[in-house]
Structure formats: structure tokens, C-alpha cells
Design a protein around this motif. Structure first.
Motif, PDB file in Angstrom:
ATOM      1  N   ASP A 144       0.858  -1.180   0.000  1.00 60.61           N
ATOM      2  CA  ASP A 144       0.000   0.000   0.000  1.00 60.61           C
ATOM      3  C   ASP A 144       0.901   1.238   0.000  1.00 60.61           C
ATOM      4  O   ASP A 144       1.149   1.847   1.052  1.00 60.61           O
ATOM      5  N   PRO A 145       1.418   1.616  -1.177  1.00 56.48           N
ATOM      6  CA  PRO A 145       2.388   2.719  -1.221  1.00 56.48           C
ATOM      7  C   PRO A 145       1.821   4.051  -0.754  1.00 56.48           C
ATOM      8  O   PRO A 145       2.561   4.881  -0.215  1.00 56.48           O
ATOM      9  N   TYR A 146       0.522   4.257  -0.931  1.00 53.39           N
ATOM     10  CA  TYR A 146      -0.101   5.525  -0.521  1.00 53.39           C
ATOM     11  C   TYR A 146       0.033   5.727   0.987  1.00 53.39           C
ATOM     12  O   TYR A 146       0.576   6.736   1.455  1.00 53.39           O
ATOM     13  N   LYS A 147      -0.423   4.752   1.758  1.00 53.91           N
ATOM     14  CA  LYS A 147      -0.360   4.883   3.213  1.00 53.91           C
ATOM     15  C   LYS A 147       1.071   4.737   3.732  1.00 53.91           C
ATOM     16  O   LYS A 147       1.441   5.372   4.721  1.00 53.91           O
ATOM     17  N   GLN A 148       1.865   3.898   3.068  1.00 54.51           N
ATOM     18  CA  GLN A 148       3.254   3.748   3.499  1.00 54.51           C
ATOM     19  C   GLN A 148       3.994   5.080   3.387  1.00 54.51           C
ATOM     20  O   GLN A 148       4.765   5.435   4.276  1.00 54.51           O
ATOM     21  N   SER A 169      -1.732  18.936   0.273  1.00 55.00           N
ATOM     22  CA  SER A 169      -0.601  18.834  -0.657  1.00 55.00           C
ATOM     23  C   SER A 169       0.163  17.527  -0.426  1.00 55.00           C
ATOM     24  O   SER A 169       0.649  16.905  -1.380  1.00 55.00           O
ATOM     25  N   LEU A 170       0.254  17.097   0.820  1.00 59.36           N
ATOM     26  CA  LEU A 170       0.922  15.841   1.129  1.00 59.36           C
ATOM     27  C   LEU A 170       0.127  14.658   0.572  1.00 59.36           C
ATOM     28  O   LEU A 170       0.707  13.694   0.066  1.00 59.36           O
ATOM     29  N   LEU A 171      -1.183  14.738   0.636  1.00 63.04           N
ATOM     30  CA  LEU A 171      -2.020  13.662   0.088  1.00 63.04           C
ATOM     31  C   LEU A 171      -1.794  13.535  -1.418  1.00 63.04           C
ATOM     32  O   LEU A 171      -1.787  12.424  -1.963  1.00 63.04           O
ATOM     33  N   ALA A 174       1.486  11.744  -1.867  1.00 64.77           N
ATOM     34  CA  ALA A 174       1.330  10.313  -1.601  1.00 64.77           C
ATOM     35  C   ALA A 174       0.719   9.603  -2.807  1.00 64.77           C
ATOM     36  O   ALA A 174       1.112   8.472  -3.140  1.00 64.77           O
ATOM     37  N   SER A 175      -0.228  10.249  -3.477  1.00 66.35           N
ATOM     38  CA  SER A 175      -0.804   9.684  -4.696  1.00 66.35           C
ATOM     39  C   SER A 175       0.248   9.589  -5.798  1.00 66.35           C
ATOM     40  O   SER A 175       0.276   8.616  -6.566  1.00 66.35           O
ATOM     41  N   LYS A 176       1.108  10.575  -5.839  1.00 68.82           N
ATOM     42  CA  LYS A 176       2.201  10.575  -6.817  1.00 68.82           C
ATOM     43  C   LYS A 176       3.154   9.405  -6.562  1.00 68.82           C
ATOM     44  O   LYS A 176       3.584   8.713  -7.496  1.00 68.82           O
ATOM     45  N   VAL A 177       3.476   9.162  -5.299  1.00 66.73           N
ATOM     46  CA  VAL A 177       4.347   8.042  -4.940  1.00 66.73           C
ATOM     47  C   VAL A 177       3.662   6.720  -5.278  1.00 66.73           C
ATOM     48  O   VAL A 177       4.308   5.783  -5.771  1.00 66.73           O
TER      49      VAL A 177
END
Length: 203
Positions: A144-148, A169-171, A174-177
């Protein structure tokens, strides 16, 4: 017959030494196959971290790309006051942008006291360790890369408190990651066998 003077020999030796000590930095960071083909030692380091911690290589690489774009000596910029440099707001440093307390915890937990944040192999091992602890402490899957990434950025305490909910902006980051992880994982499937052959040899 050309004459090679002592000064010229010394100059050539220095140039060769500097070339040998230069830090690899991939020119194309959007393709994981190109990154690893440019430096197969990086692939070996990533594979070792994957085997040790069970974290997908694509996720570890996506986190490092987001944090430093694979630069070894990145630090937060110093704020200034009337051109006077002030202390940095964070102790983050290196490929993984690990802060001093987290890096200390990592070295203490793993016994890797000689590890350095500006060494790629050490940094990706840190990311693997951190995501492994995140799964054990918070129940966040390594797939789960988003939450990680949110836990990586905010810390375990911050993630537990939901501090990221106040940071739109951090969310987005996280979507980008998450998207980058999926791209890296898909790319790696196409070149992993050839990379394994390069690292392990044909026999």
C-alpha cells in the motif's frame, strides 16, 4: 616518442581517482530499468533490501525518488534572516531524507552503526526497515504505497494521529508516490531477469 612529465602523470592520476570516486546519479529517474542498468550495484542493493525486509523494490525506489530524486547529499535549504543563514528546520539528509532520530533508531535496531545516509545501499535498506516497522506497528501493508508514504513522511506517531488529513498537498504527493510505485513495479518485471543475470553472472 612522446615524453610524459611527472606533473602530467600526477594530473592524470588525480583525474582517474576523482572519476572513480564520483557518485552515480541517474540521468533518467522515471525508468527503473535505466536507473539499475546505469549502476547494477544499486539493483543488487535494492534486491538485498527486498529480501531482508520484504518491501517491494518499486516502493522503496519511489520513496527515494520523491525524497531526493536519487541525490546523495540533499539537505533542506537554510532559511535566512536579512541574508543571515538560520538553522535548518529539519535534520533530513541523504537519499532517503532520513532525519537524525529515525536514522539513530534504524542503526540501533539493525546494528548497522557504520551505515551512512549518503550511501545508496544503506539508504534503501533504511527505507526497507522503516516500511517493515510501519507494517508491524500500524498494520499498513507494504503493498500500500499511498499509506506507506504518509507514514514515512509523518512518522509513526503523526500517521496514527491522522496529521496528514490536514495536509492536502501531502495527500497529492502520496498519490504521486503510489503511481510511481506502480510504474516502477511494471517496468521492473520487464528487466528483472536481465538485471539478475548481470548481478549473478550467467553460471
Amino acid at each position: 616518442m612522446a615524453i610524459i612529465y611527472p606533473k602530467m602523470i600526477r594530473f592524470i592520476a588525480v583525474v582517474l581517482m576523482l572519476a572513480g570516486c564520483s557518485t552515480y546519479r541517474p540521468s533518467q529517474v522515471s525508468n527503473i530499468c535505466g536507473i539499475f542498468r546505469g549502476e547494477t550495484d544499486w539493483y543488487e542493493d535494492a534486491r538485498d533490501a527486498n529480501k531482508r525486509w520484504g518491501t517491494p523494490i518499486g516502493l522503496m525506489m519511489a520513496i527515494i525518488k520523491q525524497e531526493s530524486t536519487f541525490r546523495s547529499d540533499v539537505r533542506p535549504k537554510r532559511p535566512t534572516f536579512f541574508f543571515i543563514p538560520l538553522p535548518r528546520r529539519s535534520s533530513a539528509y541523504g537519499y532517503a531524507q532520513a532525519q537524525d532520530p529515525a536514522w539513530h533508531d534504524y542503526r540501533k535496531a539493525t546494528g548497522n552503526w557504520s551505515h551512512d545516509r549518503d550511501d545508496f545501499g544503506d539508504a534503501i535498506n533504511f527505507v526497507g526497515w522503516y516500511t517493515d516497522v510501519t507494517q508491524k506497528r500500524l498494520g499498513v501493508s507494504k503493498w500500500d504505497p499511498y499509506k506507506q508514504y504518509l507514514a514515512y513522511h509523518e512518522g509513526w506517531g503523526g500517521f496514527s494521529r491522522g496529521s496528514f488529513n490536514k495536509k492536502p498537498s501531502l495527500l497529492r504527493v502520496a498519490s504521486k508516490v503510489k503511481n510511481q510505485t506502480e510504474i516502477y513495479n511494471a517496468q521492473l518485471k520487464k528487466c528483472q531477469k536481465s538485471l539478475d543475470d548481470s548481478v549473478d553472472g550467467w553460471f
